[in-house]
Design a protein around this motif. Structure first.
Motif, PDB file in Angstrom:
ATOM      1  N   PHE A  31       7.079  15.777 -39.516  1.00  0.00           N
ATOM      2  CA  PHE A  31       5.693  16.016 -39.906  1.00  0.00           C
ATOM      3  C   PHE A  31       5.670  16.072 -41.430  1.00  0.00           C
ATOM      4  CE2 PHE A  31       5.971  17.972 -35.684  1.00  0.00           C
ATOM      5  CZ  PHE A  31       4.805  17.523 -35.077  1.00  0.00           C
ATOM      6  N   GLY A  32       4.729  15.385 -42.033  1.00  0.00           N
ATOM      7  CA  GLY A  32       4.658  15.427 -43.495  1.00  0.00           C
ATOM      8  C   GLY A  32       3.647  14.445 -44.014  1.00  0.00           C
ATOM      9  N   ARG A  33       3.768  14.133 -45.321  1.00  0.00           N
ATOM     10  CA  ARG A  33       2.869  13.183 -45.973  1.00  0.00           C
ATOM     11  C   ARG A  33       3.722  12.126 -46.653  1.00  0.00           C
ATOM     12  NH1 ARG A  33       1.068  18.361 -46.672  1.00  0.00           N
ATOM     13  NH2 ARG A  33      -0.944  18.786 -45.700  1.00  0.00           N
ATOM     14  N   GLU A  34       3.635  10.892 -46.160  1.00  0.00           N
ATOM     15  CA  GLU A  34       4.478   9.794 -46.633  1.00  0.00           C
ATOM     16  C   GLU A  34       4.464   9.618 -48.144  1.00  0.00           C
ATOM     17  OE1 GLU A  34       2.091   9.337 -44.087  1.00  0.00           O
ATOM     18  OE2 GLU A  34       3.683   9.480 -42.586  1.00  0.00           O
ATOM     19  N   GLU A  35       3.331   9.986 -48.765  1.00  0.00           N
ATOM     20  CA  GLU A  35       3.187   9.714 -50.195  1.00  0.00           C
ATOM     21  C   GLU A  35       3.962  10.710 -51.069  1.00  0.00           C
ATOM     22  OE1 GLU A  35      -0.323  12.238 -48.847  1.00  0.00           O
ATOM     23  OE2 GLU A  35       0.737  10.474 -48.080  1.00  0.00           O
ATOM     24  N   GLU A  36       4.439  11.806 -50.472  1.00  0.00           N
ATOM     25  CA  GLU A  36       5.176  12.795 -51.263  1.00  0.00           C
ATOM     26  C   GLU A  36       6.631  12.364 -51.430  1.00  0.00           C
ATOM     27  OE1 GLU A  36       4.478  16.817 -50.040  1.00  0.00           O
ATOM     28  OE2 GLU A  36       2.315  16.558 -50.098  1.00  0.00           O
ATOM     29  N   PRO A  37       7.154  12.478 -52.665  1.00  0.00           N
ATOM     30  CA  PRO A  37       8.500  11.972 -52.971  1.00  0.00           C
ATOM     31  C   PRO A  37       9.604  12.459 -52.025  1.00  0.00           C
ATOM     32  CG  PRO A  37       7.388  12.633 -54.984  1.00  0.00           C
ATOM     33  CD  PRO A  37       6.494  13.028 -53.852  1.00  0.00           C
ATOM     34  N   ASP A  38       9.657  13.759 -51.731  1.00  0.00           N
ATOM     35  CA  ASP A  38      10.710  14.271 -50.848  1.00  0.00           C
ATOM     36  C   ASP A  38      10.558  13.721 -49.439  1.00  0.00           C
ATOM     37  OD1 ASP A  38      11.935  15.674 -52.828  1.00  0.00           O
ATOM     38  OD2 ASP A  38      11.154  17.633 -52.250  1.00  0.00           O
ATOM     39  N   CYS A  39       9.322  13.506 -49.031  1.00  0.00           N
ATOM     40  CA  CYS A  39       9.045  12.954 -47.707  1.00  0.00           C
ATOM     41  C   CYS A  39       9.526  11.503 -47.655  1.00  0.00           C
ATOM     42  CB  CYS A  39       7.556  13.051 -47.407  1.00  0.00           C
ATOM     43  SG  CYS A  39       7.187  12.995 -45.650  1.00  0.00           S
ATOM     44  N   MET A  40       9.306  10.765 -48.733  1.00  0.00           N
ATOM     45  CA  MET A  40       9.784   9.385 -48.814  1.00  0.00           C
ATOM     46  C   MET A  40      11.301   9.341 -48.680  1.00  0.00           C
ATOM     47  SD  MET A  40       7.678   7.672 -51.920  1.00  0.00           S
ATOM     48  CE  MET A  40       5.910   7.818 -52.041  1.00  0.00           C
ATOM     49  N   ILE A  41      11.971  10.277 -49.342  1.00  0.00           N
ATOM     50  CA  ILE A  41      13.434  10.330 -49.310  1.00  0.00           C
ATOM     51  C   ILE A  41      13.934  10.594 -47.892  1.00  0.00           C
ATOM     52  CG2 ILE A  41      15.473  11.617 -50.087  1.00  0.00           C
ATOM     53  CD1 ILE A  41      13.863  12.134 -52.746  1.00  0.00           C
ATOM     54  N   ILE A  42      13.354  11.604 -47.233  1.00  0.00           N
ATOM     55  CA  ILE A  42      13.846  11.933 -45.883  1.00  0.00           C
ATOM     56  C   ILE A  42      13.484  10.819 -44.895  1.00  0.00           C
ATOM     57  CG2 ILE A  42      11.916  13.265 -44.895  1.00  0.00           C
ATOM     58  CD1 ILE A  42      15.665  14.213 -44.698  1.00  0.00           C
ATOM     59  N   ASP A  43      12.349  10.154 -45.088  1.00  0.00           N
ATOM     60  CA  ASP A  43      11.992   9.029 -44.220  1.00  0.00           C
ATOM     61  C   ASP A  43      13.026   7.912 -44.350  1.00  0.00           C
ATOM     62  OD1 ASP A  43       9.796  10.437 -43.436  1.00  0.00           O
ATOM     63  OD2 ASP A  43       8.306   9.064 -44.276  1.00  0.00           O
ATOM     64  N   GLU A  44      13.448   7.676 -45.571  1.00  0.00           N
ATOM     65  CA  GLU A  44      14.465   6.662 -45.841  1.00  0.00           C
ATOM     66  C   GLU A  44      15.773   7.024 -45.122  1.00  0.00           C
ATOM     67  OE1 GLU A  44      15.002   3.145 -47.048  1.00  0.00           O
ATOM     68  OE2 GLU A  44      13.225   4.119 -47.864  1.00  0.00           O
TER      69      GLU A  44
END
Length: 148
Positions: A31-44
């Motif tokens: 759960f999160g917001r794709e546009e947030e940097p840390d969220c982008m990192i964990i999605d990757e």
């Protein structure tokens, strides 16, 4: 971009279906917001391990703004201080994990090591298969400093 390739749950109904649809795999929802940097990192990172864990875990992404249904129930980012929250479910049951952080409901701190995240998912899956509702993380994260 990892978040482009992992399945997105766009409504509360989709979240419920994802949790209900798996009988033998752990359901991992970020759960999160794709546009947030840390969220982008964990999605990757989640995307990069998805192939390795696919036999015992299904990974999904859910945007907190598009699907606010669970924000209150799971106390998700009420004050926007958490970059993301990863929750685990097995056979329609919320799985808890003791990370040593005092919060057993969710993983909401940064993990940059792919193998570390695989180990956590595998540990929770093994505990779930044994019928445990709470498992102990392979590593103690109590020494984490908030806010880096």
């Amino acid at each position: 971009m990892g978040s482009v390739f992992l399945p997105h749950l766009n409504t509360g109904w989709h979240v419920d279906q994802a949790i209900l649809s798996e009988d033998d795999r752990l359901v991992v929802i970020r759960f999160g917001r794709e546009e947030e940097p840390d969220c982008m990192i964990i999605d990757e990172i989640l995307f990069s391990i998805s192939e390795k864990v696919k036999n015992f875990a299904a990974i999904y992404l859910c945007n907190l703004d598009k699907v606010p249904d669970f924000n209150q129930m799971y106390e998700l980012d009420q004050d926007r201080s958490e970059p993301y929250t990863i929750m685990f479910f097995f056979r329609n049951k919320h799985m808890m994990c003791d990370f040593g952080t005092g919060n057993n409901n969710k993983l909401n701190f940064m993990i940059y090591d792919k193998q570390e995240l695989i180990d956590i998912i595998e540990t929770i899956y093994r505990g779930a298969k044994k019928g445990k509702g709470l498992v102990v993380s392979p590593k103690d994260y109590s020494t984490l400093r908030r806010g880096g």
